[in-house]
Design a protein around this motif. Structure first.
Motif, mmCIF file in Angstrom:
data_model
loop_
_atom_site.group_PDB
_atom_site.id
_atom_site.type_symbol
_atom_site.label_atom_id
_atom_site.label_comp_id
_atom_site.label_asym_id
_atom_site.label_seq_id
_atom_site.Cartn_x
_atom_site.Cartn_y
_atom_site.Cartn_z
ATOM 1 N N ASN A 297 97.892 -24.436 52.186
ATOM 2 C CA ASN A 297 98.012 -25.856 52.503
ATOM 3 C C ASN A 297 99.413 -26.189 53.012
ATOM 4 O O ASN A 297 99.729 -27.337 53.278
ATOM 5 C CB ASN A 297 97.661 -26.717 51.284
ATOM 6 N N THR A 298 100.267 -25.184 53.182
ATOM 7 C CA THR A 298 101.668 -25.374 53.558
ATOM 8 C C THR A 298 101.818 -25.695 55.040
ATOM 9 O O THR A 298 101.234 -25.034 55.895
ATOM 10 C CB THR A 298 102.482 -24.103 53.238
ATOM 11 N N ILE A 299 102.645 -26.691 55.328
ATOM 12 C CA ILE A 299 103.047 -27.003 56.702
ATOM 13 C C ILE A 299 104.549 -26.781 56.772
ATOM 14 O O ILE A 299 105.305 -27.382 56.012
ATOM 15 C CB ILE A 299 102.737 -28.464 57.088
ATOM 16 N N ASP A 300 104.991 -25.895 57.658
ATOM 17 C CA ASP A 300 106.409 -25.646 57.893
ATOM 18 C C ASP A 300 106.772 -26.101 59.303
ATOM 19 O O ASP A 300 105.897 -26.243 60.160
ATOM 20 C CB ASP A 300 106.732 -24.151 57.793
ATOM 21 N N TYR A 301 108.065 -26.322 59.546
ATOM 22 C CA TYR A 301 108.499 -26.654 60.902
ATOM 23 C C TYR A 301 109.822 -25.974 61.211
ATOM 24 O O TYR A 301 110.541 -25.535 60.315
ATOM 25 C CB TYR A 301 108.609 -28.171 61.099
ATOM 26 N N PHE B 116 107.553 -28.911 55.613
ATOM 27 C CA PHE B 116 107.229 -30.225 56.172
ATOM 28 C C PHE B 116 106.390 -31.025 55.192
ATOM 29 O O PHE B 116 106.550 -32.225 55.043
ATOM 30 C CB PHE B 116 106.463 -30.053 57.496
ATOM 31 N N GLY B 117 105.436 -30.361 54.529
ATOM 32 C CA GLY B 117 104.513 -31.005 53.608
ATOM 33 C C GLY B 117 103.298 -30.131 53.409
ATOM 34 O O GLY B 117 103.341 -28.926 53.668
ATOM 35 N N ASP B 118 102.201 -30.714 52.989
ATOM 36 C CA ASP B 118 100.977 -29.969 52.705
ATOM 37 C C ASP B 118 99.775 -30.575 53.410
ATOM 38 O O ASP B 118 99.693 -31.798 53.590
ATOM 39 C CB ASP B 118 100.686 -29.965 51.196
ATOM 40 N N LEU B 119 98.818 -29.708 53.770
ATOM 41 C CA LEU B 119 97.518 -30.155 54.258
ATOM 42 C C LEU B 119 96.730 -30.763 53.104
ATOM 43 O O LEU B 119 97.017 -30.490 51.938
ATOM 44 C CB LEU B 119 96.730 -28.972 54.836
ATOM 45 N N THR B 120 95.697 -31.543 53.408
ATOM 46 C CA THR B 120 94.857 -32.116 52.348
ATOM 47 C C THR B 120 93.994 -31.055 51.690
ATOM 48 O O THR B 120 93.634 -31.190 50.528
ATOM 49 C CB THR B 120 93.945 -33.235 52.875
ATOM 50 N N VAL B 121 93.664 -29.991 52.442
ATOM 51 C CA VAL B 121 92.845 -28.884 51.939
ATOM 52 C C VAL B 121 93.454 -27.589 52.445
ATOM 53 O O VAL B 121 93.688 -27.447 53.651
ATOM 54 C CB VAL B 121 91.388 -28.989 52.468
ATOM 55 N N GLY B 122 93.726 -26.632 51.555
ATOM 56 C CA GLY B 122 94.233 -25.340 51.977
ATOM 57 C C GLY B 122 93.169 -24.601 52.766
ATOM 58 O O GLY B 122 92.011 -24.537 52.358
ATOM 59 N N ARG B 123 93.534 -24.075 53.923
ATOM 60 C CA ARG B 123 92.578 -23.341 54.746
ATOM 61 C C ARG B 123 93.306 -22.425 55.717
ATOM 62 O O ARG B 123 94.488 -22.574 55.969
ATOM 63 C CB ARG B 123 91.616 -24.274 55.454
ATOM 64 N N THR C 115 108.332 -37.556 60.925
ATOM 65 C CA THR C 115 108.631 -37.770 59.514
ATOM 66 C C THR C 115 107.977 -36.707 58.652
ATOM 67 O O THR C 115 106.753 -36.702 58.506
ATOM 68 C CB THR C 115 108.111 -39.155 59.068
ATOM 69 N N PRO C 116 108.753 -35.790 58.062
ATOM 70 C CA PRO C 116 108.136 -34.807 57.167
ATOM 71 C C PRO C 116 107.373 -35.492 56.034
ATOM 72 O O PRO C 116 107.764 -36.547 55.546
ATOM 73 C CB PRO C 116 109.337 -34.023 56.619
#
Length: 132
Positions: free
Chosen positions: A6-10, A22-29, A63-64
């Protein structure tokens, strides 16, 4: 089924360096498709761990923070391809093998709408591109 996260990096493209959270997705996939406009990034479908997903998440790129639910594709699938421009995003194909093309209007959260069909069902190892 591949890995799921679910990780979002930038990265900041103007300078070299490592990724930053950056933050997380609503569902890990995993095996999901992405597209963006100048203000939003979209994450579509993918594997959730033994199942496929129809979830579309979005972030505001300036905006992260965590992703927000945007809507759903017309069907659950993984290994699709995506492309977009400042107005629309497209999700094409995927597994289970399909010829479906869905579209969304990037500025307006909501469910995907039928755009048309690929000439044949496609999954994995294909891509999309677009230009303004």
């Amino acid at each position: 089924t591949g890995s799921r996260s679910n990780t979002i990096d930038y990265v900041t493209i103007a300078t070299t360096g490592n990724t930053t959270d950056f933050g997380d997705l609503t569902v890990g996939r995993g095996s999901l498709a992405t597209c963006s406009s100048t203000t939003r990034g979209l994450f579509m479908a993918g594997h959730t761990g033994g199942a496929t997903s129809n979830v579309i998440d979005y972030i505001t790129t300036a905006t992260p923070g965590n992703a927000t639910d945007f809507g759903d594709l017309s069907s659950a699938r993984a290994y699709g391809s995506a492309c977009g421009n400042a107005i629309r995003g497209l999700h094409t194909g995927g597994y289970p093998y399909t010829n479906v093309i869905d579209y969304i209007t990037i500025a307006t959260p909501g469910n995907a709408t039928d755009f048309g069909d690929l000439t044949m069902p496609r999954s994995k190892d294909f891509g999309g591109c677009s230009g303004d």
